[in-house]
Design a protein around this motif. Structure first.
Motif, PDB file in Angstrom:
ATOM      1  N   ASP A 216      46.801  54.341 -13.396  1.00 47.94           N
ATOM      2  CA  ASP A 216      45.379  54.679 -13.337  1.00 47.94           C
ATOM      3  C   ASP A 216      44.848  54.581 -11.912  1.00 47.94           C
ATOM      4  N   VAL A 217      45.319  53.589 -11.182  1.00 52.11           N
ATOM      5  CA  VAL A 217      44.921  53.435  -9.781  1.00 52.11           C
ATOM      6  C   VAL A 217      45.445  54.606  -8.949  1.00 52.11           C
ATOM      7  N   LEU A 218      46.698  54.991  -9.200  1.00 47.39           N
ATOM      8  CA  LEU A 218      47.282  56.119  -8.476  1.00 47.39           C
ATOM      9  C   LEU A 218      46.549  57.422  -8.762  1.00 47.39           C
ATOM     10  N   ASP A 219      46.036  57.580  -9.969  1.00 49.15           N
ATOM     11  CA  ASP A 219      45.290  58.786 -10.308  1.00 49.15           C
ATOM     12  C   ASP A 219      44.008  58.887  -9.485  1.00 49.15           C
ATOM     13  N   VAL A 220      43.522  57.737  -9.018  1.00 52.63           N
ATOM     14  CA  VAL A 220      42.313  57.704  -8.189  1.00 52.63           C
ATOM     15  C   VAL A 220      42.656  57.758  -6.701  1.00 52.63           C
ATOM     16  N   GLU A 221      43.625  56.956  -6.288  1.00 51.73           N
ATOM     17  CA  GLU A 221      43.911  56.789  -4.860  1.00 51.73           C
ATOM     18  C   GLU A 221      45.062  57.642  -4.340  1.00 51.73           C
ATOM     19  N   GLY A 222      45.951  58.066  -5.233  1.00 48.46           N
ATOM     20  CA  GLY A 222      47.143  58.777  -4.785  1.00 48.46           C
ATOM     21  C   GLY A 222      46.869  60.230  -4.459  1.00 48.46           C
ATOM     22  N   ASP A 223      47.817  60.850  -3.759  1.00 48.61           N
ATOM     23  CA  ASP A 223      47.735  62.292  -3.516  1.00 48.61           C
ATOM     24  C   ASP A 223      48.892  62.962  -4.253  1.00 48.61           C
ATOM     25  N   ALA A 224      48.669  64.191  -4.654  1.00 53.43           N
ATOM     26  CA  ALA A 224      49.617  64.894  -5.514  1.00 53.43           C
ATOM     27  C   ALA A 224      51.002  65.003  -4.889  1.00 53.43           C
ATOM     28  N   GLU A 225      51.064  65.186  -3.572  1.00 51.49           N
ATOM     29  CA  GLU A 225      52.355  65.373  -2.906  1.00 51.49           C
ATOM     30  C   GLU A 225      53.199  64.109  -2.996  1.00 51.49           C
ATOM     31  N   THR A 226      52.564  62.963  -2.815  1.00 52.39           N
ATOM     32  CA  THR A 226      53.290  61.692  -2.879  1.00 52.39           C
ATOM     33  C   THR A 226      53.593  61.296  -4.312  1.00 52.39           C
ATOM     34  N   VAL A 227      52.601  61.438  -5.179  1.00 49.38           N
ATOM     35  CA  VAL A 227      52.771  61.046  -6.569  1.00 49.38           C
ATOM     36  C   VAL A 227      53.730  61.974  -7.299  1.00 49.38           C
ATOM     37  N   GLY A 228      53.744  63.246  -6.911  1.00 49.27           N
ATOM     38  CA  GLY A 228      54.650  64.208  -7.530  1.00 49.27           C
ATOM     39  C   GLY A 228      54.066  64.933  -8.716  1.00 49.27           C
ATOM     40  N   LYS A 229      52.762  64.704  -8.978  1.00 50.50           N
ATOM     41  CA  LYS A 229      52.067  65.407 -10.051  1.00 50.50           C
ATOM     42  C   LYS A 229      50.584  65.420  -9.699  1.00 50.50           C
TER      43      LYS A 229
END
Length: 288
Positions: A216-229
């Motif tokens: 849930d934190v990654l959905d807010v703070e992450g970027d698609a390129e790093t997260v992979g989705k």
């Protein structure tokens, strides 16, 4: 230690997939199965193999259950990415199966991966007959209407609910959707050894919840390129999450508390469980 062991387990699982899928006909559905099972952290497979190591079960035995859970996890992602569910175009930085092939192939590839998981976990090399029966039954429970599928159904229902879910409801949902397979993975080593699963059960429940909060934190703070989705989808859909209910800082604090709880649950294993403690820390520190 953790990163090294994670890489070893991931490579072993990939090699096992290559062998198993390499025996099948070179058809689009099999190619799609290979695509869906390629890459990823292999955290669930690692948990199987590392908890098995903790109980003196060799990797040559635990690899069957490890590959089985990764196969079942891959099936769940293939179906979850479909337009009728989350409608995602990317997974692990690559086109989702229904984008690379088509929806029918994605459905069939997911079906085949699900059944493959039970073929693997019941292979004679996976353990004694009693152990294999226990692994198969517990995996069926964890993945079906009492576990992962239940969580997914609750998640879909929540999207059209008139009122947002409460914190307790989200926790219950995620204990199925994400936590059930993580729990099965972490208890697999004890099941293989026909040992007490209590400590690993407590560890896995805290770990699974920390994992989802981190997502849930990654959905807010992450970027698609790093997260992979794709990221930011929960907020765009107005979904209630741990972050939306607790706030970003409190969600992170809660995840760290769960990591401590997971580590404490391993006290009965002493220093032998240090790699699993590091795994819990990785879950909340990861960027993808």
């Amino acid at each position: 230690m953790f990163q090294t062991r994670l890489k070893v387990c991931a490579a072993a699982v990939q090699a096992h997939f290559d062998t198993v899928l390499g025996r099948l006909d070179d058809l689009p559905v099999v190619q799609a199965m290979g695509h869906a099972t390629n890459g990823g952290k292999r955290l669930r497979g690692f948990l199987v193999m590392e908890t098995a190591r903790l109980h003196d079960i060799p990797d040559a035995t635990s690899i069957w259950a490890a590959t089985a859970i990764e196969s079942l996890h891959a099936y769940s992602l293939v179906h979850d990415d479909l337009p009728c569910m989350d409608d995602d175009d990317l997974r692990r930085g690559q086109p989702t199966v229904h984008k690379k092939w088509d929806e029918a192939t994605a459905v069939l590839a997911g079906d085949a991966l699900q059944t493959l998981s039970f073929e693997l976990v019941t292979d004679p090399r996976a353990g004694t007959g009693e152990v294999r029966a226990d692994l198969a039954q517990s995996l069926a429970i964890a993945s079906g209407a009492q576990g992962m599928v239940l969580g997914q159904a609750l998640d879909i229902a929540a999207e059209t609910a008139k009122t947002p879910l409460t914190l307790n409801q989200i926790t219950h949902l995620q204990q199925g959707k994400t936590g059930a397979l993580i729990a099965w993975s972490a208890m697999a080593g004890a099941r293989l050894a026909q040992a007490d699963t209590t400590a690993l059960r407590d560890y896995s429940h805290a770990l699974g919840l920390a994992f989802q909060i981190a997502d849930d934190v990654l959905d807010v703070e992450g970027d698609a390129e790093t997260v992979g989705k794709a990221t930011g989808k929960d907020a765009d859909a107005g979904k209630a999450t741990f972050v939306s209910l607790l706030g970003l800082d409190e969600a992170k604090r809660r995840a760290n508390e769960l990591v401590e709880s997971a580590s404490d649950a391993l006290s009965v294993y002493g220093e032998d469980a240090e790699v699993l403690r590091q795994a819990a820390q990785f879950v909340v520190a990861r960027k993808s």
